[in-house]
Design a protein around this motif. Structure first.
Motif, PDB file in Angstrom:
ATOM      1  N   THR A   1      -9.091   6.641  -1.231  1.00 24.50           N
ATOM      2  CA  THR A   1      -8.545   7.995  -1.204  1.00 24.50           C
ATOM      3  C   THR A   1      -7.134   7.941  -1.791  1.00 24.50           C
ATOM      4  N   PRO A   2      -6.596   9.078  -2.237  1.00 30.62           N
ATOM      5  CA  PRO A   2      -5.217   9.078  -2.741  1.00 30.62           C
ATOM      6  C   PRO A   2      -4.207   8.556  -1.706  1.00 30.62           C
ATOM      7  N   VAL A   3      -4.410   8.873  -0.448  1.00 29.40           N
ATOM      8  CA  VAL A   3      -3.499   8.394   0.601  1.00 29.40           C
ATOM      9  C   VAL A   3      -3.598   6.876   0.731  1.00 29.40           C
ATOM     10  N   GLU A   4      -4.808   6.339   0.706  1.00 26.48           N
ATOM     11  CA  GLU A   4      -4.983   4.885   0.775  1.00 26.48           C
ATOM     12  C   GLU A   4      -4.334   4.213  -0.433  1.00 26.48           C
ATOM     13  N   GLN A   5      -4.457   4.822  -1.604  1.00 28.85           N
ATOM     14  CA  GLN A   5      -3.831   4.258  -2.798  1.00 28.85           C
ATOM     15  C   GLN A   5      -2.316   4.223  -2.666  1.00 28.85           C
ATOM     16  N   ARG A   6      -1.737   5.293  -2.138  1.00 30.31           N
ATOM     17  CA  ARG A   6      -0.280   5.310  -1.936  1.00 30.31           C
ATOM     18  C   ARG A   6       0.133   4.274  -0.897  1.00 30.31           C
ATOM     19  N   ALA A   7      -0.647   4.152   0.149  1.00 34.78           N
ATOM     20  CA  ALA A   7      -0.338   3.163   1.196  1.00 34.78           C
ATOM     21  C   ALA A   7      -0.443   1.743   0.639  1.00 34.78           C
ATOM     22  N   LEU A   8      -1.442   1.497  -0.198  1.00 41.38           N
ATOM     23  CA  LEU A   8      -1.590   0.168  -0.792  1.00 41.38           C
ATOM     24  C   LEU A   8      -0.407  -0.144  -1.707  1.00 41.38           C
ATOM     25  N   ARG A   9       0.041   0.827  -2.484  1.00 42.21           N
ATOM     26  CA  ARG A   9       1.223   0.619  -3.323  1.00 42.21           C
ATOM     27  C   ARG A   9       2.448   0.324  -2.464  1.00 42.21           C
ATOM     28  N   ALA A  10       2.561   1.020  -1.344  1.00 42.17           N
ATOM     29  CA  ALA A  10       3.679   0.761  -0.420  1.00 42.17           C
ATOM     30  C   ALA A  10       3.605  -0.665   0.116  1.00 42.17           C
ATOM     31  N   VAL A  11       2.415  -1.136   0.430  1.00 50.11           N
ATOM     32  CA  VAL A  11       2.226  -2.508   0.921  1.00 50.11           C
ATOM     33  C   VAL A  11       2.684  -3.508  -0.135  1.00 50.11           C
ATOM     34  N   PHE A  12       2.324  -3.278  -1.385  1.00 49.94           N
ATOM     35  CA  PHE A  12       2.743  -4.170  -2.470  1.00 49.94           C
ATOM     36  C   PHE A  12       4.259  -4.172  -2.627  1.00 49.94           C
ATOM     37  N   LEU A  13       4.857  -2.994  -2.549  1.00 48.55           N
ATOM     38  CA  LEU A  13       6.303  -2.903  -2.686  1.00 48.55           C
ATOM     39  C   LEU A  13       7.027  -3.598  -1.534  1.00 48.55           C
ATOM     40  N   ILE A  14       6.494  -3.452  -0.345  1.00 46.59           N
ATOM     41  CA  ILE A  14       7.090  -4.113   0.819  1.00 46.59           C
ATOM     42  C   ILE A  14       6.998  -5.628   0.651  1.00 46.59           C
ATOM     43  N   ALA A  15       5.869  -6.109   0.174  1.00 48.92           N
ATOM     44  CA  ALA A  15       5.706  -7.552  -0.057  1.00 48.92           C
ATOM     45  C   ALA A  15       6.672  -8.038  -1.124  1.00 48.92           C
ATOM     46  N   LYS A  16       6.871  -7.235  -2.150  1.00 48.39           N
ATOM     47  CA  LYS A  16       7.801  -7.587  -3.216  1.00 48.39           C
ATOM     48  C   LYS A  16       9.229  -7.689  -2.674  1.00 48.39           C
ATOM     49  N   ALA A  17       9.600  -6.730  -1.859  1.00 40.71           N
ATOM     50  CA  ALA A  17      10.942  -6.748  -1.275  1.00 40.71           C
ATOM     51  C   ALA A  17      11.107  -7.964  -0.365  1.00 40.71           C
ATOM     52  N   ALA A  18      10.088  -8.264   0.393  1.00 40.32           N
ATOM     53  CA  ALA A  18      10.144  -9.414   1.301  1.00 40.32           C
ATOM     54  C   ALA A  18      10.260 -10.718   0.525  1.00 40.32           C
ATOM     55  N   ALA A  19       9.776 -10.715  -0.715  1.00 40.45           N
ATOM     56  CA  ALA A  19       9.842 -11.916  -1.548  1.00 40.45           C
ATOM     57  C   ALA A  19      11.189 -12.051  -2.251  1.00 40.45           C
ATOM     58  N   GLY A  20      12.133 -11.151  -1.937  1.00 43.55           N
ATOM     59  CA  GLY A  20      13.480 -11.290  -2.469  1.00 43.55           C
ATOM     60  C   GLY A  20      13.781 -10.521  -3.732  1.00 43.55           C
ATOM     61  N   HIS A  21      12.980  -9.525  -4.045  1.00 41.15           N
ATOM     62  CA  HIS A  21      13.267  -8.712  -5.224  1.00 41.15           C
ATOM     63  C   HIS A  21      14.419  -7.764  -4.937  1.00 41.15           C
ATOM     64  N   GLU A  22      14.847  -7.042  -5.931  1.00 41.49           N
ATOM     65  CA  GLU A  22      16.066  -6.234  -5.875  1.00 41.49           C
ATOM     66  C   GLU A  22      16.195  -5.322  -4.661  1.00 41.49           C
ATOM     67  N   MET A  23      15.217  -4.522  -4.409  1.00 42.20           N
ATOM     68  CA  MET A  23      15.331  -3.548  -3.327  1.00 42.20           C
ATOM     69  C   MET A  23      14.966  -4.176  -1.987  1.00 42.20           C
ATOM     70  N   THR A  24      15.596  -3.708  -0.948  1.00 41.13           N
ATOM     71  CA  THR A  24      15.265  -4.173   0.398  1.00 41.13           C
ATOM     72  C   THR A  24      14.060  -3.396   0.901  1.00 41.13           C
ATOM     73  N   VAL A  25      13.455  -3.878   1.953  1.00 39.13           N
ATOM     74  CA  VAL A  25      12.314  -3.180   2.549  1.00 39.13           C
ATOM     75  C   VAL A  25      12.739  -1.769   2.954  1.00 39.13           C
ATOM     76  N   LYS A  26      13.936  -1.641   3.532  1.00 41.95           N
ATOM     77  CA  LYS A  26      14.421  -0.324   3.961  1.00 41.95           C
ATOM     78  C   LYS A  26      14.542   0.620   2.761  1.00 41.95           C
ATOM     79  N   ASP A  27      15.105   0.124   1.654  1.00 45.76           N
ATOM     80  CA  ASP A  27      15.242   0.944   0.447  1.00 45.76           C
ATOM     81  C   ASP A  27      13.878   1.378  -0.073  1.00 45.76           C
ATOM     82  N   LEU A  28      12.957   0.432  -0.142  1.00 43.19           N
ATOM     83  CA  LEU A  28      11.615   0.749  -0.634  1.00 43.19           C
ATOM     84  C   LEU A  28      10.948   1.768   0.271  1.00 43.19           C
TER      85      LEU A  28
END
Length: 126
Positions: A23-50
């Motif tokens: 669903t569109p909501v699941e797709q947005r949530a999955l993108r959020a999960v990827f972004l959170i993982a990216k932030a946790a891996a030390g990328h530019e934005m913090t989890v809070k910012d993302l």
């Protein structure tokens, strides 16, 4: 080589290759999960910012993730398999029956079995 975990590998495979069935909501949530993982891996934005910039007050996404990321991932993959089982092709090795890397893969990274040169129509027969 990593140990094979059927549940983990199947969930990852379904979410990676069948996002279009979400669903569109699941797709947005999955993108959020990827972004959170990216932030946790030390990328530019913090989890809070993302969280603030990507999710903000998207309450539907927040609801999807309320029980945690892993619960969301498993629940979504399970729903896709249940509701779209005919459309979801889980490519498995004919020798070890493990989920292979992609829907079009012709070699098992777990046991090494290779079916590249098998005649078409022969399937995954070892």
């Amino acid at each position: 080589m990593a140990e094979y975990d059927e549940d983990y590998v199947l969930v990852r495979y379904v979410l990676q290759f069948y996002e279009h069935l979400m669903t569109p909501v699941e797709q947005r949530a999955l993108r959020a999960v990827f972004l959170i993982a990216k932030a946790a891996a030390g990328h530019e934005m913090t989890v809070k910012d993302l969280w603030q910039h990507q999710i903000g007050d998207d309450f539907a996404v927040l609801d999807q993730l309320a029980d945690g990321v892993e619960t969301f991932r498993r629940r979504t993959a399970s729903r896709l398999l249940r509701e779209h089982g005919v459309e979801v092709f889980v490519n498995r090795c004919a020798r070890c029956n493990r989920v292979v890397a992609t829907p079009k893969a012709r070699q098992c990274l777990w046991c090494g079995f290779d079916w590249h040169m098998r005649p078409s129509g022969d399937g995954n027969t070892p």
